[in-house]
Design a protein around this motif. Structure first.
Motif, PDB file in Angstrom:
ATOM      1  N   GLU A   1       7.377  -9.775  -6.119  1.00  0.00           N
ATOM      2  CA  GLU A   1       7.094  -8.382  -5.709  1.00  0.00           C
ATOM      3  C   GLU A   1       7.506  -7.850  -7.344  1.00  0.00           C
ATOM      4  N   SER A   2       8.561  -8.507  -7.918  1.00  0.00           N
ATOM      5  CA  SER A   2       8.834  -7.144  -9.134  1.00  0.00           C
ATOM      6  C   SER A   2       7.996  -7.075 -10.263  1.00  0.00           C
ATOM      7  N   ASN A   3       6.487  -7.551  -9.814  1.00  0.00           N
ATOM      8  CA  ASN A   3       5.756  -7.104 -11.387  1.00  0.00           C
ATOM      9  C   ASN A   3       4.204  -6.523 -10.053  1.00  0.00           C
ATOM     10  N   PRO A   4       4.870  -5.222  -9.990  1.00  0.00           N
ATOM     11  CA  PRO A   4       2.966  -5.091  -9.008  1.00  0.00           C
ATOM     12  C   PRO A   4       1.818  -5.149  -9.957  1.00  0.00           C
ATOM     13  N   ALA A   5       2.455  -4.557 -11.284  1.00  0.00           N
ATOM     14  CA  ALA A   5       0.939  -4.990 -12.737  1.00  0.00           C
ATOM     15  C   ALA A   5       0.510  -6.198 -12.783  1.00  0.00           C
ATOM     16  N   LEU A   6       0.595  -7.449 -12.029  1.00  0.00           N
ATOM     17  CA  LEU A   6       0.101  -8.644 -12.161  1.00  0.00           C
ATOM     18  C   LEU A   6      -0.081  -8.963 -11.215  1.00  0.00           C
ATOM     19  N   PHE A   7       0.639  -8.596 -10.148  1.00  0.00           N
ATOM     20  CA  PHE A   7       0.511  -8.987  -8.725  1.00  0.00           C
ATOM     21  C   PHE A   7       0.175  -8.198  -7.868  1.00  0.00           C
ATOM     22  N   SER A   8      -0.999  -7.233  -7.384  1.00  0.00           N
ATOM     23  CA  SER A   8      -1.321  -5.777  -7.076  1.00  0.00           C
ATOM     24  C   SER A   8      -1.144  -6.325  -5.606  1.00  0.00           C
ATOM     25  N   SER A   9      -1.086  -4.734  -4.560  1.00  0.00           N
ATOM     26  CA  SER A   9      -1.600  -4.691  -3.646  1.00  0.00           C
ATOM     27  C   SER A   9      -2.187  -3.775  -2.788  1.00  0.00           C
ATOM     28  N   GLN A  10      -3.521  -3.926  -4.029  1.00  0.00           N
ATOM     29  CA  GLN A  10      -4.710  -2.876  -4.048  1.00  0.00           C
ATOM     30  C   GLN A  10      -5.522  -3.784  -3.330  1.00  0.00           C
ATOM     31  N   PRO A  11      -5.836  -5.321  -3.465  1.00  0.00           N
ATOM     32  CA  PRO A  11      -7.118  -5.507  -2.234  1.00  0.00           C
ATOM     33  C   PRO A  11      -6.740  -5.968  -1.164  1.00  0.00           C
ATOM     34  N   GLY A  12      -5.713  -5.234  -0.448  1.00  0.00           N
ATOM     35  CA  GLY A  12      -4.894  -5.914   0.086  1.00  0.00           C
ATOM     36  C   GLY A  12      -2.934  -6.695   0.000  1.00  0.00           C
ATOM     37  N   SER A  13      -3.073  -5.985   1.744  1.00  0.00           N
ATOM     38  CA  SER A  13      -0.956  -6.432   1.300  1.00  0.00           C
ATOM     39  C   SER A  13      -1.153  -6.446   2.382  1.00  0.00           C
ATOM     40  N   ALA A  14      -2.213  -7.879   3.840  1.00  0.00           N
ATOM     41  CA  ALA A  14      -1.693  -8.682   4.596  1.00  0.00           C
ATOM     42  C   ALA A  14      -2.530  -9.807   5.052  1.00  0.00           C
ATOM     43  N   TRP A  15      -2.810 -10.758   3.784  1.00  0.00           N
ATOM     44  CA  TRP A  15      -4.772 -11.755   4.799  1.00  0.00           C
ATOM     45  C   TRP A  15      -4.435 -11.491   6.163  1.00  0.00           C
ATOM     46  N   PRO A  16      -5.814 -11.352   6.491  1.00  0.00           N
ATOM     47  CA  PRO A  16      -7.191 -11.880   6.500  1.00  0.00           C
ATOM     48  C   PRO A  16      -7.822  -9.918   5.844  1.00  0.00           C
ATOM     49  N   MET A  17      -7.108  -9.056   6.236  1.00  0.00           N
ATOM     50  CA  MET A  17      -6.744  -7.427   6.131  1.00  0.00           C
ATOM     51  C   MET A  17      -7.017  -7.602   4.008  1.00  0.00           C
ATOM     52  N   SER A  18      -7.847  -8.638   3.276  1.00  0.00           N
ATOM     53  CA  SER A  18      -7.554  -8.994   1.969  1.00  0.00           C
ATOM     54  C   SER A  18      -8.982  -9.204   1.086  1.00  0.00           C
ATOM     55  N   ASN A  19      -8.992  -9.070  -0.887  1.00  0.00           N
ATOM     56  CA  ASN A  19     -10.478  -9.021  -1.302  1.00  0.00           C
ATOM     57  C   ASN A  19     -11.095  -7.819  -0.692  1.00  0.00           C
ATOM     58  N   LEU A  20     -10.373  -7.165  -0.412  1.00  0.00           N
ATOM     59  CA  LEU A  20     -11.045  -5.439   0.084  1.00  0.00           C
ATOM     60  C   LEU A  20     -11.713  -5.124  -1.089  1.00  0.00           C
ATOM     61  N   PRO A  21     -13.027  -3.968  -1.360  1.00  0.00           N
ATOM     62  CA  PRO A  21     -12.640  -3.116  -3.280  1.00  0.00           C
ATOM     63  C   PRO A  21     -11.622  -2.496  -3.277  1.00  0.00           C
ATOM     64  N   ILE A  22     -11.423  -1.871  -4.274  1.00  0.00           N
ATOM     65  CA  ILE A  22     -10.739  -0.960  -4.442  1.00  0.00           C
ATOM     66  C   ILE A  22     -11.453   0.020  -5.389  1.00  0.00           C
ATOM     67  N   ASP A  23     -11.579   1.044  -3.863  1.00  0.00           N
ATOM     68  CA  ASP A  23     -12.465   1.599  -3.561  1.00  0.00           C
ATOM     69  C   ASP A  23     -12.500   3.302  -2.376  1.00  0.00           C
ATOM     70  N   PRO A  24     -11.667   4.323  -2.761  1.00  0.00           N
ATOM     71  CA  PRO A  24     -11.781   5.344  -1.552  1.00  0.00           C
ATOM     72  C   PRO A  24     -12.703   5.437  -0.074  1.00  0.00           C
ATOM     73  N   VAL A  25     -13.911   4.684  -0.909  1.00  0.00           N
ATOM     74  CA  VAL A  25     -14.901   5.617   0.297  1.00  0.00           C
ATOM     75  C   VAL A  25     -15.316   3.471   0.810  1.00  0.00           C
ATOM     76  N   LEU A  26     -15.345   2.529   0.397  1.00  0.00           N
ATOM     77  CA  LEU A  26     -15.586   1.125   0.803  1.00  0.00           C
ATOM     78  C   LEU A  26     -13.951   0.292   1.915  1.00  0.00           C
ATOM     79  N   ASN A  27     -13.081   1.437   1.610  1.00  0.00           N
ATOM     80  CA  ASN A  27     -12.011   0.652   1.302  1.00  0.00           C
ATOM     81  C   ASN A  27     -11.224   1.263   3.072  1.00  0.00           C
ATOM     82  N   PRO A  28     -11.404   1.332   4.300  1.00  0.00           N
ATOM     83  CA  PRO A  28     -10.310   2.459   4.823  1.00  0.00           C
ATOM     84  C   PRO A  28      -9.047   2.750   4.739  1.00  0.00           C
ATOM     85  N   ALA A  29      -8.689   1.407   3.590  1.00  0.00           N
ATOM     86  CA  ALA A  29      -6.608   1.379   3.557  1.00  0.00           C
ATOM     87  C   ALA A  29      -6.048   1.927   2.595  1.00  0.00           C
ATOM     88  N   TYR A  30      -7.882   2.851   1.771  1.00  0.00           N
ATOM     89  CA  TYR A  30      -7.550   2.585   0.374  1.00  0.00           C
ATOM     90  C   TYR A  30      -6.263   4.117   0.315  1.00  0.00           C
TER      91      TYR A  30
END
Length: 413
Positions: A64-93
């Protein structure tokens, strides 16, 4: 419900059945003791066929001290993870939990100005009014479901008040929140997307227009006027309202319900709770209950590059689930970690995470439980189990759905 790894029986962390009897603390202890990290296979919500279960306190702090290496963008809580980093395709962008700095920092800064600990202190009078109203009501009942009458009602009223939601819309907001959690637990992106669309329609068509015309002392007014000034986008404002609604309700609902379940099922915890309130005050008791219960059992991060953690090789795209509920019982940090002890000197916990994503609403959750305990103690409010508690089917939330109780003194009689 379990799997065998190198001759060691370990819980299947992807199966809701694993968590129905209770949190598998013994299984987490076995995972913590393994070298490196434990790999949990699953094809759902992952790019590489599974996720790493991170269960040690120090390892979670490092992630948690290194968000650049360990990102929240693809998903912050499995199984809502491995999501596209795209404002259109990702409803949680535009959801704060799915952001990394610096974007995360700008949205959080706006919200924190109206939701920090010093501000939340001023919520005490009206939160207490809500608690007193609810306790007055259940004193008229002989028997009732504590989850329905207390654990759900207090946070739903409080969050609605923080948002500025009219009283007549409170139940609809709660129903939307519960539906979103059901969809997330099932990994059903369609359900989650529909709930978000309906909720945002309510914001756009009913809640926000009124706040633009007549700003009030609530979070909706703060956020939407920040969006008008260009400090955040309108989408980010709406998504934070939704996050506040979901996280603020579910976490506190679980905390309040599971706290009473522990008190009713364990005489030692009951004694230490009531004695702790008298000797230490409700704040210390609340902190220890938060550690023991850990309502949100984990959060997820995705590796943005090949790296190493705890001696374990991590590939780019690997998902890591940070099990706060296991780290909060890490014997490397806590003496007698499985024991409820409000007098303990180790006060740091990971119940609300750490680093940039430490839960912004933690002060409000603590305030609600503290006031509830204070008001119950003032009335000498004692309950007893009146049936079998029902846990939720969730790999994510340490959920309780029903807690049938009755007054020890039969007040309504």
């Amino acid at each position: 419900m379990s799997m065998t790894m190198n001759g060691t029986q370990l819980p299947d962390l992807t199966d809701p059945h694993t968590f129905v009897p209770g949190v598998p603390h013994e299984g987490f202890a076995r995972i913590r003791e393994l070298p490196g990290l434990h790999w949990q296979p699953t094809e759902v919500g992952t790019a590489n066929g599974g996720f790493w279960a991170v269960t040690r306190f120090a390892d979670i702090l490092e992630v948690e001290s290194n968000p650049a290496l360990f990102s929240s963008q693809p998903g912050s809580a499995w199984p809502m993870s491995n999501l596209p980093i795209d404002p259109v395709l990702n409803p949680a962008y535009n959801n704060l939990m799915f952001m990394d700095p610096p974007r995360h920092s700008s949205v959080r800064r706006v919200a924190a100005a109206a939701f920090g600990p010093r501000v939340v202190k001023n919520f005490d009078p009206w939160v207490r009014e809500i608690v007193v109203e609810i306790l007055d009501h259940i004193e008229t009942l002989t028997e009732f479901d504590y989850v329905l009458e207390v654990a759900r009602t207090i946070p739903s009223y409080v969050i609605a008040r923080v948002q500025g939601v009219p009283r007549e819309d409170r139940q609809w907001i709660v129903d939307q929140t519960l539906a979103a959690f059901e969809g997330q637990n099932a990994g059903d992106l369609g359900v989650v997307t529909k709930v978000l669309e309906d909720t945002f329609t309510y914001y756009r068509e009913k809640l926000v227009p009124g706040k633009l015309k007549n700003p009030e002392d609530d979070m909706t007014s703060v956020l939407i006027h920040a969006a008008e000034r260009g400090e955040i986008t309108e989408a980010e404002a709406y998504d934070f309202l939704n996050l506040l609604q979901a996280a603020g309700f579910e976490t506190t609902h679980t905390l309040i319900g599971q706290s009473m379940r522990l008190i009713l099922e364990d005489p030692d915890i009951a004694d230490k709770t009531y004695r702790g309130i008298r000797e230490l005050g409700a704040d210390k008791v609340t902190e220890e209950l938060l550690r023991i219960i850990t309502p949100a059992m984990f959060m997820s991060r995705t590796a943005t590059a090949d790296t190493e953690l705890a001696g374990q090789t991590i590939r780019k795209g690997d998902l890591l689930n940070l099990y706060f509920i296991a780290a909060n019982r890490d014997p490397a940090v806590f003496d007698r970690p499985d024991e409820f002890d409000p007098w303990r000197t180790e006060t740091a916990s990971l119940t609300f995470g750490s680093g940039a994503h430490r839960c912004i609403g933690n002060a409000l959750a603590k305030l609600e439980l503290r006031i509830l305990f204070e008001e119950m103690a003032r009335r000498d409010f004692r309950l007893t189990l009146n049936g079998t508690p029902e846990r939720g089917w969730s790999t994510f939330i340490n959920q309780i759905r029903s807690l049938p109780v009755a007054h020890v003194d039969g007040r309504a009689a």
